[in-house]
Design a protein around this motif. Structure first.
Motif, PDB file in Angstrom:
ATOM      1  N   SER A  42       9.664   0.197   5.906  1.00 22.31           N
ATOM      2  CA  SER A  42      10.235   0.265   4.552  1.00 22.31           C
ATOM      3  C   SER A  42       9.748  -0.877   3.659  1.00 22.31           C
ATOM      4  O   SER A  42       9.793  -0.787   2.439  1.00 22.31           O
ATOM      5  N   ILE A  43       9.318  -1.996   4.273  1.00 21.59           N
ATOM      6  CA  ILE A  43       8.801  -3.127   3.491  1.00 21.59           C
ATOM      7  C   ILE A  43       7.425  -3.472   4.061  1.00 21.59           C
ATOM      8  O   ILE A  43       7.295  -3.686   5.270  1.00 21.59           O
ATOM      9  N   TYR A  44       6.420  -3.493   3.204  1.00 20.52           N
ATOM     10  CA  TYR A  44       5.043  -3.715   3.655  1.00 20.52           C
ATOM     11  C   TYR A  44       4.447  -4.839   2.811  1.00 20.52           C
ATOM     12  O   TYR A  44       4.452  -4.776   1.585  1.00 20.52           O
ATOM     13  N   TYR A  45       3.958  -5.869   3.497  1.00 19.02           N
ATOM     14  CA  TYR A  45       3.493  -7.091   2.819  1.00 19.02           C
ATOM     15  C   TYR A  45       2.050  -7.344   3.224  1.00 19.02           C
ATOM     16  O   TYR A  45       1.769  -7.568   4.402  1.00 19.02           O
ATOM     17  N   THR A  46       1.125  -7.281   2.274  1.00 20.11           N
ATOM     18  CA  THR A  46      -0.286  -7.443   2.627  1.00 20.11           C
ATOM     19  C   THR A  46      -1.041  -8.217   1.542  1.00 20.11           C
ATOM     20  O   THR A  46      -0.416  -8.820   0.669  1.00 20.11           O
ATOM     21  N   ALA A  47      -2.364  -8.206   1.619  1.00 20.85           N
ATOM     22  CA  ALA A  47      -3.177  -9.038   0.728  1.00 20.85           C
ATOM     23  C   ALA A  47      -4.071  -8.170  -0.166  1.00 20.85           C
ATOM     24  O   ALA A  47      -4.525  -7.106   0.253  1.00 20.85           O
ATOM     25  N   PRO A  48      -4.362  -8.622  -1.381  1.00 24.34           N
ATOM     26  CA  PRO A  48      -5.212  -7.847  -2.299  1.00 24.34           C
ATOM     27  C   PRO A  48      -6.559  -7.444  -1.703  1.00 24.34           C
ATOM     28  O   PRO A  48      -7.039  -6.341  -1.954  1.00 24.34           O
ATOM     29  N   THR A  49      -7.148  -8.319  -0.893  1.00 30.05           N
ATOM     30  CA  THR A  49      -8.465  -7.991  -0.344  1.00 30.05           C
ATOM     31  C   THR A  49      -8.389  -6.733   0.511  1.00 30.05           C
ATOM     32  O   THR A  49      -9.281  -5.882   0.497  1.00 30.05           O
ATOM     33  N   LEU A  50      -7.287  -6.574   1.228  1.00 29.96           N
ATOM     34  CA  LEU A  50      -7.121  -5.387   2.065  1.00 29.96           C
ATOM     35  C   LEU A  50      -6.855  -4.158   1.193  1.00 29.96           C
ATOM     36  O   LEU A  50      -7.383  -3.071   1.461  1.00 29.96           O
ATOM     37  N   ILE A  51      -6.085  -4.350   0.140  1.00 30.60           N
ATOM     38  CA  ILE A  51      -5.822  -3.218  -0.761  1.00 30.60           C
ATOM     39  C   ILE A  51      -7.140  -2.717  -1.362  1.00 30.60           C
ATOM     40  O   ILE A  51      -7.395  -1.518  -1.422  1.00 30.60           O
ATOM     41  N   ARG A  52      -8.007  -3.661  -1.747  1.00 33.71           N
ATOM     42  CA  ARG A  52      -9.303  -3.243  -2.311  1.00 33.71           C
ATOM     43  C   ARG A  52     -10.162  -2.535  -1.264  1.00 33.71           C
ATOM     44  O   ARG A  52     -10.925  -1.619  -1.587  1.00 33.71           O
ATOM     45  N   THR A  53     -10.012  -2.947  -0.013  1.00 31.44           N
ATOM     46  CA  THR A  53     -10.744  -2.259   1.056  1.00 31.44           C
ATOM     47  C   THR A  53     -10.209  -0.836   1.217  1.00 31.44           C
ATOM     48  O   THR A  53     -10.981   0.116   1.330  1.00 31.44           O
ATOM     49  N   PHE A  54      -8.887  -0.692   1.201  1.00 37.62           N
ATOM     50  CA  PHE A  54      -8.294   0.651   1.283  1.00 37.62           C
ATOM     51  C   PHE A  54      -8.774   1.524   0.123  1.00 37.62           C
ATOM     52  O   PHE A  54      -9.025   2.712   0.281  1.00 37.62           O
TER      53      PHE A  54
END
Ligand code: PRX
Length: 603
Positions: free
Chosen positions: A311-323
């Motif tokens: 329900s709560i997901y905490y990650t980094a912009p670099t990974l979001i850009r990879t996705f």
């Protein structure tokens, strides 16, 4: 101060504090003076004592597909066994223990066992090279090192212990504890002992001692502006108070209801504060994943979210850009409807990535909390509230309640909206660093000398018309590559340690995926042929693969001022393929013409 006294009630104190803050020894703060507590007991035992022993603390997912659910009662037993094991090796309160482990349950158990004994841990990221491990082990004078035989990386078992052996040859470390993870063959020397042989037979009873609120909890090394990493010191009561408070408030975490997942590695501060200490103090049920996001396929994270109802997901912009690069059709194949809060950390999140995250992961409605903080701050400092009326893609917005942050100009005066300046923290906070291990002068100089009485964060920032804060990146020679801090000086000194290199200058150049990429300019020594590939490998060996330059350019000269300082600004212009800026302060203005000509022949 009432605010922080109230937040400290989130914890179990064996002895209540007498004073919330003692700032008389500034810049060294003392929080909750006179208070005594045990951090591990707060993260584990008290939840069991309160009747939540059967609640899952960790849904652990191994990269090859194995998994384990660990309840709070099981976690307590494991931590007690490991604490007893460390005692049997002679570890006492105050001794330092270095940990280099992959993302396996034993990593968390080892950290908590150290905390239980009051033995500060120094976790070293698994991707760091043997020489980087060695310098950290030596600096902290670690007595024991905990590691693994190997780790899984992109579907392959790669050795870990062999590198640790290389690192520790001739060191004063007394014992090396080895977790069996991959079955990779290792050579066990005299000081080596297997985790399962040492820990498994230990009793599950261990009485936790209450330590002073200011007892050291851990040291974590981070890059500064010189070649030598700094050992950032954190202590117990204030740190745990602020990580617990921010984990609850910023993510709106509800124990027993939420399934939380922070994708960081425990080798970084995010893993310390938002996998180990904050969530466990708050009785979270969390996912811990061992591997890379595209092993065995690019939907791995979404599959895990679906499986556990994260329900709560905490990650980094670099990974979001990879996705984003992998395509939105991948998350679209999974049921992500359990997600209700999304987090971001590590660098400013570009609005495009923010929108993609919100749309394709957050179903167009989940709040995104963009959290600004640092290894030194210990916990989140600036973040929008998850219930905020208005989110601004790319802005961390406002200091969390209890925290004060201001943007100032060169003279230390607060800037007007729209103008950029430096981010400073003008009030002490509970999870602030308590110094640089063994280096008081560096602590004062780096953080406290620039603006009187305030902490200098090293980040540029500006206010918008509503007074919200926008972070603008580092203002010093620290690069941010995939959310990891790497100093230009560290990479430069690795490069010049190669016999073919006479001089090197390194800059962080904008990179569409990693935020910044490392670009190096090297002057060869003599007439020797320089293999750029060999130099990249050399840096990986010296520091670790994360510091491998994206690009190395062989040049005849470097632009310098009359006083001999390398003008990185001009090198950045070259690296980012821009018009060269003002060259009037160069000692020899023809250098840039030579440099550009040489570089364009290598592009
Ligand atoms: O430049 C800021 C950037 O990361 C730096 C801290 O790096 P580190 O100590 O490795 O900790 C990273 C995880 C907390 C900061 O000085 N940074 C981190 N989060 C953000 C950020 N920059 C902008 N926005 C953020 N949310």
């Amino acid at each position: 101060m009432d605010f922080w006294a109230e937040q400290a009630q989130r914890l179990h104190w064996d002895v209540r504090w007498s004073e919330v803050l003692d700032w008389s020894g500034a810049p060294y703060a003392k929080w909750f003076t006179g208070g005594r507590l045990n951090v591990a007991r707060n993260c584990v035992d008290r939840h069991v004592e309160a009747g939540f022993g059967d609640q899952v603390a960790i849904h652990w997912v191994g990269e090859p597909g194995d998994s384990r659910d660990i309840t709070y009662a099981q976690l307590r037993d494991e931590v007690c066994r490991a604490a007893n094991a460390l005692v049997s090796l002679g570890v006492r309160a105050g001794d330092r223990v270095a940990i280099q482990l992959p993302m396996i349950p034993e990593a968390i158990v080892a950290m908590l066992a150290c905390a239980r004994l009051g033995a500060p841990h120094s976790v070293v990221f698994g991707g760091f090279s043997p020489s980087a491990l060695r310098s950290r082990v030596d600096d902290a004078e670690a007595k024991v090192v905990i590691t693994a035989d190997g780790q899984y990386r992109r579907g392959k078992a790669v050795p870990v212990k062999a590198g640790v052996d290389e690192a520790l040859a001739g060191s004063a470390v007394e014992k090396v504890v080895v977790v069996r993870r991959t079955g990779t063959p290792v050579s066990m020397g005299e000081r080596d002992v297997w985790w399962h042989e040492l820990v498994d037979p230990q009793p599950t009873e261990h009485t936790a001692e209450a330590f002073d609120s200011e007892h050291p909890l851990f040291i974590l090394y981070t890059s500064g502006t010189t070649g030598k990493p700094k050992g950032i010191l954190h202590t117990s009561g204030g740190y745990l108070t602020q990580v617990a408070y921010t984990h609850a408030a910023v993510f709106d975490h509800r124990p027993g209801e939420d399934v939380y997942w922070c994708t960081a590695d425990i080798g970084w501060i995010t893993g310390h504060s938002y996998i180990v200490y904050g969530p466990l103090a708050n009785r979270a049920t969390q996912v811990v994943y061992e591997g890379t996001p595209n092993t065995p396929h690019e939907g791995r994270h979404w599959e895990i979210i679906q499986r556990y109802g994260v329900s709560i997901y905490y990650t980094a912009p670099t990974l979001i850009r990879t996705f984003m690069k992998w395509g939105e059709d991948i998350p679209a194949r999974y049921d992500l409807s359990s997600l209700r809060v999304l987090g971001s950390v590590g660098e400013p999140i570009n609005p495009e990535a923010w929108r993609w995250y919100r749309e394709h992961i957050g179903a167009g409605k989940a709040p995104i909390v963009d959290t600004w903080w640092q290894t030194e701050t210990g916990a989140i400092m600036i973040a929008p509230s998850p219930g905020s009326a208005e989110f601004k893609p790319g802005s961390a917005q406002t200091p969390v309640p209890g925290i004060s942050a201001v943007v100032v100009d060169d003279a230390g005066k607060e800037v007007a909206p729209g103008e950029s300046g430096y981010l400073v923290l003008d009030q002490p906070w509970p999870s602030m660093l308590r110094g640089v291990w063994g280096d008081d002068a560096r602590f004062r100089e780096t953080y406290w000398s620039r603006f009187a009485g305030a902490y200098f964060a090293g980040d540029g920032a500006r206010y918008d018309a509503d007074g919200d804060i926008w972070l603008l990146g580092r203002v010093d020679d620290v690069m941010n590559v995939s959310g990891h801090r790497i100093s230009t000086a560290e990479v430069e000194s690795a490069l010049v340690s190669h016999p073919a290199v006479a001089e090197a200058a390194v800059v962080g150049a904008a990179d569409p995926t990693t935020g910044q990429g490392i670009v190096a300019f090297v002057i060869p020594r003599g007439v020797a042929e320089v293999s750029v590939q060999e130099l990249r490998e050399h840096v990986a060996r010296e520091i670790g693969p994360i510091a491998k330059p994206r690009q190395i350019m062989v040049v005849p000269e470097l632009p310098k001022t009359r006083s001999g300082k390398i003008m990185r600004r001009l090198l950045r212009d070259v690296a980012e393929n821009r018009e060269i800026g003002d060259v009037t302060t160069l000692a020899d203005s023809s250098v840039m013409a030579h440099l550009k000509a040489g570089v364009s022949s290598q592009r």
